[in-house]
Design a protein around this motif. Structure first.
Motif, short mmCIF file in Angstrom:
data_model
loop_
_atom_site.label_atom_id
_atom_site.label_comp_id
_atom_site.label_asym_id
_atom_site.label_seq_id
_atom_site.Cartn_x
_atom_site.Cartn_y
_atom_site.Cartn_z
N PHE A 59 45.29 33.98 40.96
CA PHE A 59 45.77 33.12 42.04
C PHE A 59 45.45 31.68 41.67
CE2 PHE A 59 43.70 37.01 43.53
CZ PHE A 59 44.82 37.73 43.87
N PRO A 60 46.32 31.03 40.91
CA PRO A 60 46.03 29.69 40.37
C PRO A 60 45.54 28.68 41.39
CG PRO A 60 48.05 30.54 39.40
CD PRO A 60 47.62 31.53 40.46
N ARG A 61 45.99 28.78 42.64
CA ARG A 61 45.53 27.81 43.64
C ARG A 61 44.34 28.32 44.44
NH1 ARG A 61 51.35 27.88 44.60
NH2 ARG A 61 50.72 29.49 46.01
N GLY A 62 43.86 29.52 44.10
CA GLY A 62 42.84 30.15 44.92
C GLY A 62 41.41 29.70 44.67
N ALA A 63 41.10 29.27 43.46
CA ALA A 63 39.71 28.92 43.14
C ALA A 63 39.45 27.47 43.53
CB ALA A 63 39.46 29.11 41.65
N SER A 64 38.41 27.27 44.32
CA SER A 64 38.12 25.91 44.78
C SER A 64 36.63 25.74 45.01
CB SER A 64 38.86 25.63 46.08
OG SER A 64 38.33 26.46 47.11
N ALA A 65 36.23 24.50 45.20
CA ALA A 65 34.83 24.21 45.51
C ALA A 65 34.45 24.83 46.85
CB ALA A 65 34.60 22.70 45.53
N GLN A 66 35.40 24.86 47.80
CA GLN A 66 35.12 25.45 49.10
C GLN A 66 34.81 26.93 48.97
OE1 GLN A 66 37.86 23.54 48.55
NE2 GLN A 66 37.66 21.80 49.92
N GLU A 68 33.25 28.39 46.57
CA GLU A 68 31.85 28.52 46.16
C GLU A 68 30.92 28.36 47.37
OE1 GLU A 68 28.99 26.64 42.70
OE2 GLU A 68 31.15 26.51 42.47
N GLU A 69 31.24 27.39 48.23
CA GLU A 69 30.45 27.18 49.44
C GLU A 69 30.54 28.38 50.38
OE1 GLU A 69 31.78 23.47 51.21
OE2 GLU A 69 31.49 22.43 49.30
N ALA A 70 31.73 28.94 50.51
CA ALA A 70 31.93 30.10 51.39
C ALA A 70 31.15 31.31 50.87
CB ALA A 70 33.42 30.45 51.50
N VAL A 71 31.15 31.50 49.54
CA VAL A 71 30.40 32.60 48.94
C VAL A 71 28.92 32.42 49.24
CG1 VAL A 71 29.69 33.69 46.78
CG2 VAL A 71 32.08 33.08 47.12
N GLN A 72 28.41 31.22 49.00
CA GLN A 72 26.98 30.97 49.23
C GLN A 72 26.61 31.18 50.70
OE1 GLN A 72 25.38 27.36 47.61
NE2 GLN A 72 23.28 28.00 48.04
N ALA A 73 27.44 30.67 51.61
CA ALA A 73 27.17 30.80 53.04
C ALA A 73 27.14 32.28 53.44
CB ALA A 73 28.21 30.04 53.85
N GLY A 74 28.12 33.04 52.97
CA GLY A 74 28.19 34.46 53.30
C GLY A 74 27.02 35.24 52.74
N GLY A 81 29.66 37.64 50.15
CA GLY A 81 30.40 36.39 50.16
C GLY A 81 31.85 36.62 49.75
N PRO A 82 32.80 35.93 50.41
CA PRO A 82 34.23 36.09 50.09
C PRO A 82 34.63 35.28 48.86
CG PRO A 82 33.98 34.50 51.86
CD PRO A 82 32.59 34.98 51.51
N ILE A 83 35.19 35.95 47.84
CA ILE A 83 35.67 35.19 46.67
C ILE A 83 37.16 34.92 46.75
CG2 ILE A 83 33.81 35.90 45.14
CD1 ILE A 83 35.82 37.87 43.81
N ALA A 84 37.88 35.68 47.57
CA ALA A 84 39.31 35.41 47.78
C ALA A 84 39.72 36.02 49.11
CB ALA A 84 40.14 35.99 46.64
#
Length: 133
Positions: A59-66, A68-74, A81-84
């Motif tokens: 998913f070329p547009r799927g990887a983002s800095a956000q 990484e934050e969502a994974v850490q928060a989860g 943590g959600p990766i996608a």
């Protein structure tokens, strides 16, 4: 891994168990499970490139800095943590399989997204059924 109050919600809608969810709905989330014995700051750098690479490739547009934050928060909240997110079942299973060798994964269904999709479909069905004068 952990049994927190919120982890039950994420696991409830595992694919196939909810009759209102079909595999084509973009309501599937790939979660990674991280043991609470390993600090995120140590764990994430070891797996980040593999995970981000797989997400970017699929998913070329799927990887983002956000992301990484969502994974850490989860992970901090309940070990998951959600990766996608907002994937079809097939996309989610493909991604989970791709990163399954570096980290434990789970495919979950986002109930809130399912409700939004069902509302949208109901609205569209209603509009389709209305006679045009």
């Amino acid at each position: 891994a952990g049994t927190g109050g919120t982890s039950g919600e994420a696991g409830e809608g595992v694919a196939g168990s909810d009759p209102g969810v079909d595999a084509s709905m973009r309501a599937h989330t790939v979660m990674i499970a991280v043991s609470d014995e390993i600090p995120f700051e140590l764990f994430w750098p070891m797996v980040r490139d593999d995970i981000m690479g797989a997400v970017r490739e699929l998913f070329p547009r799927g990887a983002s800095a956000q992301m990484e934050e969502a994974v850490q928060a989860g992970v901090t909240q309940n070990g998951m943590g959600p990766i996608a997110q907002k994937l079809t079942l097939e996309e989610a299973e493909t991604l989970a399989a791709r990163v399954g060798h570096v980290v434990q994964t789970a495919v979950t269904v986002d109930a809130q997204v399912v409700q939004e999709i069902q509302k949208e479909r109901a609205k569209n069905a209603q509009n389709d059924a209305m006679p045009v004068a």
